[in-house]
Design a protein around this motif. Structure first.
Motif, PDB file in Angstrom:
ATOM      1  N   GLN A  49      -0.448   8.287  -7.730  1.00  0.00           N
ATOM      2  CA  GLN A  49       0.443   7.973  -8.851  1.00  0.00           C
ATOM      3  C   GLN A  49       1.602   7.098  -8.393  1.00  0.00           C
ATOM      4  N   GLN A  65       0.523   3.679  -8.629  1.00  0.00           N
ATOM      5  CA  GLN A  65       0.471   3.285 -10.043  1.00  0.00           C
ATOM      6  C   GLN A  65       1.855   2.838 -10.513  1.00  0.00           C
ATOM      7  N   VAL A  66       2.885   3.566 -10.084  1.00  0.00           N
ATOM      8  CA  VAL A  66       4.261   3.214 -10.474  1.00  0.00           C
ATOM      9  C   VAL A  66       4.654   1.876  -9.858  1.00  0.00           C
ATOM     10  N   ASP A 108       2.707  -0.442  -9.031  1.00  0.00           N
ATOM     11  CA  ASP A 108       1.877  -1.455  -9.674  1.00  0.00           C
ATOM     12  C   ASP A 108       2.449  -1.928 -11.007  1.00  0.00           C
ATOM     13  N   LEU A 109       3.347  -1.139 -11.580  1.00  0.00           N
ATOM     14  CA  LEU A 109       3.965  -1.510 -12.851  1.00  0.00           C
ATOM     15  C   LEU A 109       5.126  -2.489 -12.660  1.00  0.00           C
ATOM     16  N   PHE A 113      11.248  -1.736 -10.516  1.00  0.00           N
ATOM     17  CA  PHE A 113      10.841  -0.641 -11.400  1.00  0.00           C
ATOM     18  C   PHE A 113      10.598   0.644 -10.624  1.00  0.00           C
ATOM     19  N   VAL A 162      12.516   4.168 -11.203  1.00  0.00           N
ATOM     20  CA  VAL A 162      11.837   5.400 -11.630  1.00  0.00           C
ATOM     21  C   VAL A 162      12.092   6.524 -10.633  1.00  0.00           C
ATOM     22  N   SER A 170       4.986  12.435 -12.354  1.00  0.00           N
ATOM     23  CA  SER A 170       5.294  11.079 -12.819  1.00  0.00           C
ATOM     24  C   SER A 170       5.424  10.090 -11.676  1.00  0.00           C
ATOM     25  N   ILE A 171       5.830  10.552 -10.483  1.00  0.00           N
ATOM     26  CA  ILE A 171       5.933   9.619  -9.352  1.00  0.00           C
ATOM     27  C   ILE A 171       4.947   9.948  -8.241  1.00  0.00           C
ATOM     28  N   HIS A 204       9.102  10.447 -18.170  1.00  0.00           N
ATOM     29  CA  HIS A 204       7.745  10.222 -18.698  1.00  0.00           C
ATOM     30  C   HIS A 204       7.740   9.078 -19.699  1.00  0.00           C
ATOM     31  N   PRO A 252       0.280  12.118 -15.669  1.00  0.00           N
ATOM     32  CA  PRO A 252       0.998  11.048 -16.357  1.00  0.00           C
ATOM     33  C   PRO A 252       0.033  10.010 -16.928  1.00  0.00           C
ATOM     34  N   LYS A 286      -2.585   3.199 -16.257  1.00  0.00           N
ATOM     35  CA  LYS A 286      -3.262   2.043 -16.852  1.00  0.00           C
ATOM     36  C   LYS A 286      -4.727   2.367 -17.144  1.00  0.00           C
TER      37      LYS A 286
END
Lengths: 152, 129
Positions: A26, A29-30, A32-33, A41, A45, A87-88, B17, B113, B116
């Protein structure tokens, strides 16, 4: 070049965070945003996570003190913290949150206390490691595209 | 002909979130509106229906929220005869949690979460890709 060395150090630190189980997919993924509009970002976060999680840890501490034996209440607070960890990709910390919740399900107050100490410890360790990681990235500056000298 | 952007209502009380989900949704090129609890979500849906502005194309909702949770919001949105796909995005992902959402009227469930990849599957499933 100095920035290349700093980027290598950051990459190595990140790899170790994954190898030692502190982070999972994850987190990638963060990262990657991130884009040109939000180049920081991931750091934003993560900062939000630590601000949020500090509050949630304080809430749990307060709940354990003010409402002894109220396992439902303790569990509800820890569920929020665990969700925040997801989330992270804070996997080690979320595992300790799960241990706490298991102790709540067993109505094991001593187990909850032990797990909570581990949650706080993992929280502190992760904060320190991610602060180091982002500091290296900041020092390295934005990623540069390599160019051949004298070439087009 | 320009393709209209997909309009998604994100229903989530926890800021972290919302921030991550918002970034995932925007990266997919969708238009995002947000509600911080179920009651606000119901209000927004009702306003869209009443105002003739067109329904949302997709609603993503958390479960545990203050004021009104995601389950009740789902029930109330379905009671308005709104057919918009509703997908629960929650860390409560045991079978009874999933079933509760489906019984309330949700179309699908994905654990938090939002990523993509998960969003890609959701958009494809409901013909929004």
């Amino acid at each position: 070049m100095e920035y290349a060395n700093l980027r290598r150090q950051a990459a190595s630190l990140k790899r170790s965070l994954f190898d030692q189980g502190y982070l999972d997919e994850q987190f990638c993924q963060v990262e990657d945003l991130q884009d040109e509009a939000s180049p920081n970002f991931a750091e934003e976060v993560v900062s939000l996570f630590f601000k949020d999680s500090a509050r949630l840890v304080a809430n749990i501490e307060q709940a354990m003190e003010k409402y002894p034996g109220d396992f439902n209440r303790w569990d509800a607070h820890m569920q929020q913290l665990k969700g925040s960890c997801f989330s992270i990709g804070a996997s080690k910390m979320s595992n300790e949150c799960t241990s706490f919740r298991n102790s709540c399900a067993e109505e094991n107050a001593e187990g909850c206390r032990r797990s909570f100490q581990k949650v706080k410890r993992e929280h502190a360790i992760l904060r320190q490691k991610l602060e180091s990681y982002f500091q290296l990235l900041r020092q390295a500056g934005p990623a540069r595209t390599a160019t051949r000298s004298g070439g087009k | 002909m320009d393709r209209r952007r997909i309009r998604v209502l994100l229903v989530e009380d926890e800021e972290i979130h919302r921030v991550v989900a918002r970034a995932v949704l925007r990266a997919a090129g969708v238009e995002v509106e947000e509600a911080e609890n179920g009651a606000e979500a119901v209000r927004r849906v009702r306003e869209r229906v009443a105002g003739g502005g067109g329904a949302y194309d997709l609603i993503l909702t958390d479960k545990q929220m203050p004021v009104m949770d995601g389950l009740e919001a789902t029930r109330q949105i379905r009671a308005m005869v709104v057919a918009t796909p509703i997908v629960a995005v929650s860390s409560d992902s045991l079978p009874p949690d999933v079933q509760a959402f489906i019984t309330a009227g949700a179309n699908d469930f994905t654990p938090k979460p939002l990523t993509k990849e998960k969003l890609g599957h959701i958009l494809a499933k409901f013909g929004l890709a």
